[in-house]
Design a protein around this motif. Sequence first.
Motif, PDB file in Angstrom:
ATOM      1  N   CYS A 186      50.245  29.229  31.724  1.00 33.77           N
ATOM      2  CA  CYS A 186      49.246  29.900  32.261  1.00 33.77           C
ATOM      3  C   CYS A 186      48.711  29.266  33.451  1.00 33.77           C
ATOM      4  CB  CYS A 186      48.205  30.481  31.567  1.00 33.77           C
ATOM      5  SG  CYS A 186      46.877  31.554  32.414  1.00 33.77           S
ATOM      6  N   VAL A 187      48.730  29.765  34.801  1.00 35.87           N
ATOM      7  CA  VAL A 187      48.217  28.910  36.046  1.00 35.87           C
ATOM      8  C   VAL A 187      46.923  29.740  36.124  1.00 35.87           C
ATOM      9  CG1 VAL A 187      48.609  28.538  38.315  1.00 35.87           C
ATOM     10  CG2 VAL A 187      50.572  28.576  36.803  1.00 35.87           C
ATOM     11  N   ASP A 188      46.591  30.891  36.231  1.00 37.74           N
ATOM     12  CA  ASP A 188      45.535  31.587  36.142  1.00 37.74           C
ATOM     13  C   ASP A 188      45.247  32.911  35.385  1.00 37.74           C
ATOM     14  OD1 ASP A 188      42.875  31.937  37.189  1.00 37.74           O
ATOM     15  OD2 ASP A 188      43.447  33.148  38.921  1.00 37.74           O
ATOM     16  N   TYR A 189      44.234  33.436  35.081  1.00 40.44           N
ATOM     17  CA  TYR A 189      44.075  34.548  34.270  1.00 40.44           C
ATOM     18  C   TYR A 189      42.556  35.082  34.637  1.00 40.44           C
ATOM     19  CZ  TYR A 189      45.250  38.031  30.593  1.00 40.44           C
ATOM     20  OH  TYR A 189      45.635  39.118  29.880  1.00 40.44           O
ATOM     21  N   ALA A 190      42.583  36.058  35.123  1.00 43.71           N
ATOM     22  CA  ALA A 190      41.149  36.956  35.151  1.00 43.71           C
ATOM     23  C   ALA A 190      41.163  38.344  35.182  1.00 43.71           C
ATOM     24  CB  ALA A 190      40.864  36.138  36.596  1.00 43.71           C
ATOM     25  N   TYR A 191      39.961  38.698  34.726  1.00 47.30           N
ATOM     26  CA  TYR A 191      39.491  40.285  34.731  1.00 47.30           C
ATOM     27  C   TYR A 191      38.272  40.216  35.635  1.00 47.30           C
ATOM     28  CZ  TYR A 191      42.294  40.740  30.451  1.00 47.30           C
ATOM     29  OH  TYR A 191      43.303  40.753  29.578  1.00 47.30           O
ATOM     30  N   ALA A 192      38.238  41.139  36.573  1.00 53.08           N
ATOM     31  CA  ALA A 192      36.822  41.301  37.289  1.00 53.08           C
ATOM     32  C   ALA A 192      36.680  42.790  37.277  1.00 53.08           C
ATOM     33  CB  ALA A 192      37.234  40.897  38.684  1.00 53.08           C
ATOM     34  N   HIS A 193      35.255  42.964  36.955  1.00 48.03           N
ATOM     35  CA  HIS A 193      34.725  44.375  37.081  1.00 48.03           C
ATOM     36  C   HIS A 193      34.240  44.735  38.218  1.00 48.03           C
ATOM     37  CE1 HIS A 193      31.496  47.539  35.544  1.00 48.03           C
ATOM     38  NE2 HIS A 193      32.390  47.871  35.817  1.00 48.03           N
ATOM     39  N   ASP A 194      35.225  45.702  38.956  1.00 46.62           N
ATOM     40  CA  ASP A 194      34.919  46.014  40.417  1.00 46.62           C
ATOM     41  C   ASP A 194      33.462  46.427  40.851  1.00 46.62           C
ATOM     42  OD1 ASP A 194      37.051  47.007  42.755  1.00 46.62           O
ATOM     43  OD2 ASP A 194      35.200  48.569  42.517  1.00 46.62           O
ATOM     44  N   LEU A 195      33.108  45.943  41.727  1.00 44.82           N
ATOM     45  CA  LEU A 195      31.633  46.111  42.232  1.00 44.82           C
ATOM     46  C   LEU A 195      31.373  47.567  42.723  1.00 44.82           C
ATOM     47  CD1 LEU A 195      31.062  43.076  44.290  1.00 44.82           C
ATOM     48  CD2 LEU A 195      30.334  43.444  41.884  1.00 44.82           C
ATOM     49  N   ILE A 196      32.533  48.356  43.257  1.00 44.45           N
ATOM     50  CA  ILE A 196      32.247  49.667  43.682  1.00 44.45           C
ATOM     51  C   ILE A 196      32.464  50.745  42.865  1.00 44.45           C
ATOM     52  CG2 ILE A 196      32.535  51.349  45.459  1.00 44.45           C
ATOM     53  CD1 ILE A 196      31.292  48.679  46.623  1.00 44.45           C
ATOM     54  N   GLU A 197      33.515  50.623  41.814  1.00 42.59           N
ATOM     55  CA  GLU A 197      34.076  51.669  40.953  1.00 42.59           C
ATOM     56  C   GLU A 197      33.647  51.050  39.661  1.00 42.59           C
ATOM     57  OE1 GLU A 197      37.542  53.263  41.516  1.00 42.59           O
ATOM     58  OE2 GLU A 197      37.914  52.341  43.277  1.00 42.59           O
ATOM     59  N   PRO A 198      32.671  51.823  38.755  1.00 42.18           N
ATOM     60  CA  PRO A 198      32.155  51.515  37.532  1.00 42.18           C
ATOM     61  C   PRO A 198      33.351  51.833  36.575  1.00 42.18           C
ATOM     62  CG  PRO A 198      30.365  52.920  38.508  1.00 42.18           C
ATOM     63  CD  PRO A 198      31.631  52.853  39.429  1.00 42.18           C
ATOM     64  N   GLY A 199      33.584  50.663  35.834  1.00 39.57           N
ATOM     65  CA  GLY A 199      34.577  51.067  34.624  1.00 39.57           C
ATOM     66  C   GLY A 199      36.170  50.560  35.026  1.00 39.57           C
ATOM     67  N   LEU A 200      36.127  50.155  36.375  1.00 42.98           N
ATOM     68  CA  LEU A 200      37.593  49.559  36.841  1.00 42.98           C
ATOM     69  C   LEU A 200      37.529  48.221  36.849  1.00 42.98           C
ATOM     70  CD1 LEU A 200      40.133  50.171  38.194  1.00 42.98           C
ATOM     71  CD2 LEU A 200      39.017  50.001  40.596  1.00 42.98           C
ATOM     72  N   ILE A 201      38.524  47.586  35.987  1.00 42.37           N
ATOM     73  CA  ILE A 201      38.661  46.228  35.562  1.00 42.37           C
ATOM     74  C   ILE A 201      40.151  45.784  36.474  1.00 42.37           C
ATOM     75  CG2 ILE A 201      39.140  44.382  33.869  1.00 42.37           C
ATOM     76  CD1 ILE A 201      36.446  45.955  33.581  1.00 42.37           C
ATOM     77  N   ARG A 202      39.750  44.894  37.257  1.00 41.64           N
ATOM     78  CA  ARG A 202      40.794  44.394  38.097  1.00 41.64           C
ATOM     79  C   ARG A 202      41.470  43.110  37.349  1.00 41.64           C
ATOM     80  NH1 ARG A 202      41.487  47.216  42.534  1.00 41.64           N
ATOM     81  NH2 ARG A 202      39.926  48.268  43.313  1.00 41.64           N
ATOM     82  N   VAL A 203      42.786  43.179  37.178  1.00 40.28           N
ATOM     83  CA  VAL A 203      43.544  42.057  36.454  1.00 40.28           C
ATOM     84  C   VAL A 203      44.233  41.286  37.231  1.00 40.28           C
ATOM     85  CG1 VAL A 203      45.236  41.481  34.683  1.00 40.28           C
ATOM     86  CG2 VAL A 203      43.389  43.507  34.564  1.00 40.28           C
TER      87      VAL A 203
END
Length: 99
Positions: free
Chosen positions: A35-52
Amino acid sequence: MIVIVGTVRIDPAMIEVLRPAMEAMVAASRAEPGCVDYAYAHDLIEPGLIRVSEIWTSNEALAEHFATAPMAVWREALTALGPLNRHLTAYEVQSEREI
C-alpha cells in the motif's frame, strides 16, 4: 502500480455511524505491504459522497488487500448501511511524474 479512484455514496445521516469503520479500514490498509496510499474523503459539496483513492504497488498486493479480514469487516459495515451507489475504477500506471 495500481491506482484506484472512485466514490461511495451513502445516506448522509449515516456518515458518523460509518466513520469508525472507515477509519479502521484506512488504518489497516495503510499498514499493508504494497500500500502506497489509501484515503477516504467526505466530499465538501455533496453530503454522503465519499471519495476513494488508493495506490498499490502491484495487482498481487491489491488482491491480498481484498482478501484481508479488515476488508471483510468493511464490506459488512458498508452493506449493513445500504450504500446508495458505489463506483471504483482501477488503473494500471506505467510511469509517473510530479506536476
